[in-house]
Design an enzyme around this catalytic site. Structure first.
Site, PDB file in Angstrom:
ATOM      1  N   LYS A  80      10.704  -0.669 -30.847  1.00  0.00           N
ATOM      2  CA  LYS A  80      11.630  -0.657 -31.979  1.00  0.00           C
ATOM      3  C   LYS A  80      12.853   0.176 -31.628  1.00  0.00           C
ATOM      4  O   LYS A  80      12.742   1.259 -31.049  1.00  0.00           O
ATOM      5  CB  LYS A  80      10.919  -0.090 -33.210  1.00  0.00           C
ATOM      6  CG  LYS A  80      11.732  -0.162 -34.505  1.00  0.00           C
ATOM      7  CD  LYS A  80      10.907   0.371 -35.674  1.00  0.00           C
ATOM      8  CE  LYS A  80      11.683   0.327 -36.986  1.00  0.00           C
ATOM      9  NZ  LYS A  80      10.884   0.848 -38.129  1.00  0.00           N
ATOM     10  N   SER A 155      10.738  -2.039 -42.138  1.00  0.00           N
ATOM     11  CA  SER A 155      11.961  -2.175 -41.383  1.00  0.00           C
ATOM     12  C   SER A 155      11.747  -2.661 -39.953  1.00  0.00           C
ATOM     13  O   SER A 155      12.693  -3.037 -39.269  1.00  0.00           O
ATOM     14  CB  SER A 155      12.668  -0.815 -41.337  1.00  0.00           C
ATOM     15  OG  SER A 155      11.882   0.136 -40.633  1.00  0.00           O
ATOM     16  N   SER A 179       6.650   0.601 -42.814  1.00  0.00           N
ATOM     17  CA  SER A 179       7.442  -0.245 -41.919  1.00  0.00           C
ATOM     18  C   SER A 179       6.732  -0.715 -40.665  1.00  0.00           C
ATOM     19  O   SER A 179       7.302  -1.473 -39.886  1.00  0.00           O
ATOM     20  CB  SER A 179       8.735   0.485 -41.523  1.00  0.00           C
ATOM     21  OG  SER A 179       9.567   0.651 -42.647  1.00  0.00           O
TER      22      SER A 179
END
Length: 491
Positions: A80, A155, A179
């Site tokens: 990420k 997210s 997330s």
């Protein structure tokens, strides 16, 4: 399409260790897959093909030299874009850091490198991890491989979508309010939030410092546990890191895979079984509860009355902390700088930079947080939210005196169409309704696929006491042993 991309991380590592395939072959297969489908999925913001192949060659050289390799050596991983990567762009999904190449690796990334995993690149995310759908990335939304017109969760939707699209067998996410778990649920993958402080935040670009927790994402529970074991553990560079070893999550996952939960007591959270969730989600959840009972688990209902206040408390605490953390993005030290023509004051340059660099959702949360922390409102808003956080922690403590772990749906609904909720922030925030309490408490939670609703994945969440991460892996692996893994339609 190479069959290598369909293998689990455990299977890939085994083949590489035996010399039946090479790390370079595995890496190239995944790079080819990214090239073939990512224009439609948009899971990645940056693909480091050169760096990945170089890392894979080093693994092959070490194996050829007779060196003993780690359990995930040669396995590709996507990271990420919230974690710093030396020399590789780290944007946090924001224009304000576009093109920034950090001079150092985060602890998580360094541990991945040390373990011999192969970093493919950086995955898309909601800007500064603020969002529940990966529609708030400054670089465009990520699409769910189950239905390209739907969101992959947020997210960390890029990390989950990369798994579901077979672009990577493993990925790293970060979980501030759900997330990791929420994207896992809506993409039919596994996402685990470790105990807060059980994984290092050094090099993690901060959103909400008392909540942010990096963790593993995978297609199977065992793969997630293996990745957790690699990245977890004490880090002296992180002042919030817990000076204790990671529980044996791999052994717990293997134990759970036997399908025996005899002696395990599971609590169904009463407040998460009423209104608010789609009927199809609740139906899949109830079927999974029955399956867990058949595996020997004792199922009881547990009331956690203050969980219903978690959402408003979170949306005071997290924005307050983000308003402080994001003050460093001022156009002076690094990142974007706008209006510096020699005729403007420093304050004007800072204002123009933030106006151009931050997206609408980030600005919204900064304003909420600044207001909540302002003189005259601190006690009424932020202070009260922290008191609610204490009550939620007490609910967890009381619950874990009765049961070994808690279970609930991961999300109230399946993946919704892109654009369906962006006009109403509150409806978007509801996506994390069931995951936020765990972040406020600081304990571990995992989402594992438990069924389908209207052809789309549903996740079951397992929550455990702090530093009892092994419990959640055992329960999740047991459910996986009877429900199986989920394969999206071919892209």
């Amino acid at each position: 399409m190479s069959e290598l991309i369909k293998l689990t991380a455990t299977e890939i590592a085994g083949l590489v260790a035996k010399g039946e395939t090479s790390a370079v072959e595995v890496t190239q297969a995944h790079l080819d897959r990214i090239a073939a489908v990512d224009d439609r999925v948009h899971a990645f913001l940056h693909v480091d093909s050169e760096g990945a192949l170089a890392a894979a060659r080093r693994v092959d050289e070490r194996r050829a030299g007779g060196e003993e390799l780690g359990p995930l050596a040669g396995v590709p991983v996507a990271v990420k874009d919230v974690l710093t990567t030396k020399g590789v762009p780290t944007t946090v999904g924001s224009k304000i850091l576009e093109g920034w190449r950090p001079p150092y690796d985060s602890t998580i990334v360094q541990r991945l490198r040390d373990a011999g995993t192969v970093m493919l690149g950086k995955t898309n995310m909601d800007e500064f991890a603020m969002g529940s759908s990966t529609e708030y990335s400054a670089y465009g939304p990520t699409h769910n491989p189950w239905d390209l017109d739907r969101i992959p969760g947020g997210s960390g939707g890029g990390s989950a979508a990369a798994l579901a699209a077979y672009e990577a067998p493993l990925s790293i996410g970060s979980d501030t309010g759900g997330s990791i778990r929420q994207p896992g649920a809506v993409t039919g993958t596994v996402g685990a939030k470790p105990t807060y402080g059980g994984t290092s935040r050094y090099g993690l670009v901060a959103f909400s410092s008392s909540l942010d927790t990096p963790g593993p994402c995978a297609r199977t529970v065992l793969d997630a546990a293996l990745l957790h074991q690699v990245i977890g553990g004490h880090d002296p560079r992180d002042s919030t890191s817990i000076p204790q070893p990671v529980p044996d999550v791999v052994a717990a996952a293997k134990l759970g895979a036997t399908g025996d939960l005899t002696g395990v007591k599971l609590g169904v959270v009463t407040e998460f079984t009423g209104e608010g969730a789609e009927p199809g989600v609740m139906a899949a959840f109830r079927e999974s509860v029955d399956a867990l009972a058949k595996l020997g688990a004792e199922i009881v209902e547990v009331s956690c009355p203050h969980f219903r206040y978690a959402l408003p408390a979170y949306y005071l605490i997290a924005p307050s902390e983000c308003s402080s953390n994001l003050a460093r993005f001022d156009g002076v030290r690094f990142g974007l700088r706008v209006g510096d023509d020699g005729n403007r004051s420093l304050e004007e340059v800072m204002s123009l930079t933030r106006e151009a660099g931050f997206g609408a959702e980030v600005k919204r949360r900064i304003m909420i947080g600044t207001y909540a922390l302002s003189s005259g409102y601190y006690d009424a808003y932020y202070g009260q939210a922290q008191k609610v956080r204490t009550l939620i922690t007490r609910d967890f403590t009381a619950a874990f005196e009765q049961v070994d772990a808690l279970i609930s749906p991961t999300t109230p609904f399946v993946a919704f169409p892109i654009g369906a909720r962006t006009a109403d922030p509150y409806q978007m925030y509801l996506a994390d309704l069931f995951t936020i309490p765990t972040n406020l408490y600081g304990g571990p939670g995992i989402s594992v696929p438990c069924g389908l609703s209207d052809g789309l994945p549903v996740g079951l969440q397992v929550m455990a006491p702090t530093m009892a991460d092994d419990r959640m892996y055992r329960v999740a692996a047991a459910l996986e042993s009877v429900v199986g893994t989920f394969t999206p339609p071919a892209l």
